[in-house]
Design a protein around this motif. Structure first.
Motif, PDB file in Angstrom:
ATOM      1  N   ILE A 114       0.886  -1.269  -0.078  1.00 28.77           N
ATOM      2  CA  ILE A 114       0.074  -0.255   0.024  1.00 28.77           C
ATOM      3  C   ILE A 114       0.889   1.078  -0.053  1.00 28.77           C
ATOM      4  CG2 ILE A 114      -1.708   1.206   1.394  1.00 28.77           C
ATOM      5  CD1 ILE A 114      -2.927  -1.085  -0.065  1.00 28.77           C
ATOM      6  N   GLY A 124      -7.421  -3.166   1.453  1.00 31.24           N
ATOM      7  CA  GLY A 124      -8.037  -2.263   0.555  1.00 31.24           C
ATOM      8  C   GLY A 124      -9.595  -2.368   0.741  1.00 31.24           C
ATOM      9  N   ASP A 154      -6.776   1.513  -4.816  1.00 32.13           N
ATOM     10  CA  ASP A 154      -6.534   0.276  -3.904  1.00 32.13           C
ATOM     11  C   ASP A 154      -7.909  -0.513  -3.878  1.00 32.13           C
ATOM     12  OD1 ASP A 154      -7.993   2.064  -2.675  1.00 32.13           O
ATOM     13  OD2 ASP A 154      -7.117   1.988  -0.756  1.00 32.13           O
TER      14      ASP A 154
END
Length: 248
Positions: free
Chosen positions: A105, A175, A195
């Motif tokens: 991420i 996500g 995401d």
């Protein structure tokens, strides 16, 4: 000095390697950095001419990899001969490396999740689509092996262009999970973030209870009344195209 006999090498590596069935699968695998210890062709010159025409960027690499073997030897190595009469074995990417890619991420592109898929060819088509859109990866849940030779064949070797792994619902990447469901909100009114985890149920049974409970949002694709469903790969393509537009 000549290298090892390609047929003997093939038999030694086949059980632990990924079968690249056909010119296009080999082309894509090489283009996206696959390690290919053995590659064969019935007509090496024709295969390299095809590379010169369709993939000049990997023509040199293919020239170094391909060894010509008799048609009978080639037929003994593959479950069903490919029209291009080209085949290769590749090293499967590290699961640990794929899991790191999926978990990283921030992401710049969604992860596609196929929840308990059943059809090997459809799974391959989805991986090909995901690679084309630059998706971060494709995750399957359930019993289907996303690295099955039929899936790799359907994906045209593009497993090496995106992270492909089988996980449980509890192991899904981080996500927000946007799950496709006929009862969900119209996807055209929703902006999909980079995401996003885009989840698709099987054509027969839809989302599993576990995936449905994990979903943050349920989305529906536009569909004419009385049409029951889209093909799985078509649904993925529509959702990824919507994401690629960058807005609702």
């Amino acid at each position: 000095m000549t290298g090892p006999d390609p047929v003997s090498l093939w038999h030694r590596l086949a059980d632990t390697s990924v079968l690249l069935d056909g010119f296009h699968a080999l082309k894509h695998a090489v283009r996206f950095g696959a390690e290919v210890p053995v590659a064969v062709a019935v007509d090496r010159g024709a295969a390299l001419a095809l590379a010169e025409e369709l993939a000049p960027d990997v023509r040199g690499a293919l020239g170094a990899l391909l060894t010509q073997i008799p048609e009978s030897a080639y037929a003994s190595l593959v479950p069903r001969p490919h029209p291009t009469a080209v085949a290769a074995l590749a090293v499967r990417p590290s699961r640990a490396a794929n899991l790191r890619k999926l978990a990283h991420i921030p992401r710049t592109a969604p992860v596609v999740v196929l929840d308990h898929p059943r059809n090997l060819g459809n799974a391959g088509a989805v991986i090909r689509l995901a690679a084309g859109f630059g998706a971060t990866g494709v995750v399957t849940t359930g019993t289907l092996d996303p690295w099955h030779p039929t899936v790799v064949r359907g994906g045209a070797g593009l497993h090496f262009a995106t992270a492909v792994e089988r996980l449980t619902v509890a192991e899904l990447p981080p996500g927000p999970v946007f799950a496709l469901d006929p009862e969900g909100d119209d996807i055209r009114g929703v902006k999909l973030p980079d995401d996003a985890v885009l989840a698709f149920g099987s054509e027969r049974s839809g989302l599993s209870p576990e995936l449905r409970a994990r979903a943050d949002h349920l989305l529906a694709l536009p569909m004419r009344p009385q049409v029951s469903s889209y093909n799985l790969a078509t649904s993925v393509a529509m959702a990824l195209y919507h994401w690629s537009l960058g807005g609702s």
